[in-house]
Scaffold this active site. Structure first.
Site, mmCIF file in Angstrom:
data_model
loop_
_atom_site.group_PDB
_atom_site.id
_atom_site.type_symbol
_atom_site.label_atom_id
_atom_site.label_comp_id
_atom_site.label_asym_id
_atom_site.label_seq_id
_atom_site.Cartn_x
_atom_site.Cartn_y
_atom_site.Cartn_z
ATOM 1 C CG LEU A 10 -1.817 -0.994 1.353
ATOM 2 C CD1 LEU A 10 -2.766 -0.886 2.739
ATOM 3 C CD2 LEU A 10 -3.164 -1.140 0.054
ATOM 4 C CG ASP A 11 0.337 4.299 -3.011
ATOM 5 O OD1 ASP A 11 1.339 3.470 -3.117
ATOM 6 O OD2 ASP A 11 -0.496 4.719 -3.624
ATOM 7 C CE LYS A 12 5.431 9.029 4.636
ATOM 8 N NZ LYS A 12 6.034 10.304 4.582
#
Length: 324
Positions: free
Chosen positions: A136-138
């Site tokens: 997942l993106d940050k």
């Protein structure tokens, strides 16, 4: 250090086939590339002898596999509070908070989810990417599955490649949508900015499909349910921006601040203060690779996204369907 040991007889039906091809069918828990590496290193023997991957079989030979798994990652373990929603000997499912980077990299050598996982279970160092099979993106929150054994890692990667892991997201986007739909547009790295992805033509991009459904419509924004058919980097963010409805707060693909006419000070403060993409991985479903069970998990939206949606609902209640 974990030692893997297997012993099996080559089936007679494999007569005339290459050793590496038959081995992949005899030991499907491991990837072809990994088995090929073990053949080259001598960790796999045929009737007690080391042979080449291209060796032709007669059928009935004895295969022995014995390998000590070496560490695949060198990152340091770090104590970290992980929100684990399920854990067994094969895998774990966690709810990642927004702001937590998944993998170490340039600018983020420590303090990542991978570091926290290594502290939680040191044996994850023996797996590629410490068992992380998708990311997942940050600044995206929500559910992730992590393998704890090599066979589970191989199986989960295969499930993802066959689109048999259901990943459902909640997104808040700019603009008022009237219905759901599907975005089927290839995605690849942007030509002008290495940090961004972009919709590309089929020659330069990889197939990417996002299904979305309208859950709620506000005066200047919409709440969507998004379903990933593929899993490209920044896929939902890129696809929503491509159709003219970027995510609220998205620093790379966002369309700026949109305030409904007559918005309250509270709503203005909420919208201005939401400084990450409004995206949450709310549901994760798959068949457990070891037990065959149907696994399904849900994660409540985080507090900041809940506050954002509540503020948009209150604005709609006060002003009705009047648009900005």
């Amino acid at each position: 250090m974990t030692t893997i040991r297997h012993e099996a007889q080559v089936p007679l039906t494999a007569a005339g086939r290459r050793f590496d091809q038959a081995l992949a069918e005899m030991f499907p828990d491991y990837s072809r590339s990994r088995l090929s590496g073990w053949i080259k290193s001598g960790a796999v023997s045929l009737d007690g002898a080391q042979v080449a991957a291209r060796q032709l079989l007669r059928g009935g030979e004895l295969v022995r596999l014995e390998v000590e798994l070496e560490n695949e990652v060198s990152s340091a373990p770090e104590a970290m509070a992980l929100e684990i929603v399920h854990e067994d000997e094969h895998l774990l499912v966690l709810d990642k908070p927004a702001g937590l980077v998944v993998h170490p990299g340039a600018g983020n050598p420590v303090g990542t989810l991978l570091n926290g996982l290594l502290h939680h279970d040191p044996k994850l160092a023996e797996l590629p990417r410490a068992g992380i099979v998708h990311r997942l993106d940050k600044d995206t929150s929500g559910l992730m599955v992590v393998a704890r054994t090599l066979p589970t890692y191989t199986a989960l990667v295969d499930l993802l490649s066959r689109h048999e892991v259901e990943r459902q997201y909640e997104a808040v986007v700019l603009g008022t949508m009237v219905a759901g739909g599907t975005v089927d547009e290839p995605i690849g790295r942007s030509m002008g900015d290495r940090l961004r992805q972009a919709v590309r033509d089929e020659e330069d991009g990889k197939r990417a499909v996002t299904h979305y459904r309208l859950r709620e419509r506000f005066r200047a924004h919409s709440l969507l349910q998004c379903q990933l058919e593929t899993g490209r980097t920044h896929q939902i963010r890129v696809h929503m921006a491509h159709i003219g409805h970027p995510l609220i707060g998205d620093p790379l693909y966002g369309g700026g601040l949109k305030l409904p006419r007559g918005a309250s000070a509270e709503l203005i403060a909420t919208l201005r203060g939401f400084r990450r993409q409004a995206l949450h991985a709310e549901k994760l479903s798959f068949i457990h690779p070891a037990t065959g069970e149907d696994m399904s998990f849900s994660a409540e939206r985080p507090a900041d996204q809940r506050q954002l949606i509540e503020a948009l609902r209150e604005d709609l209640a006060v002003h009705g369907s009047e648009h900005y």
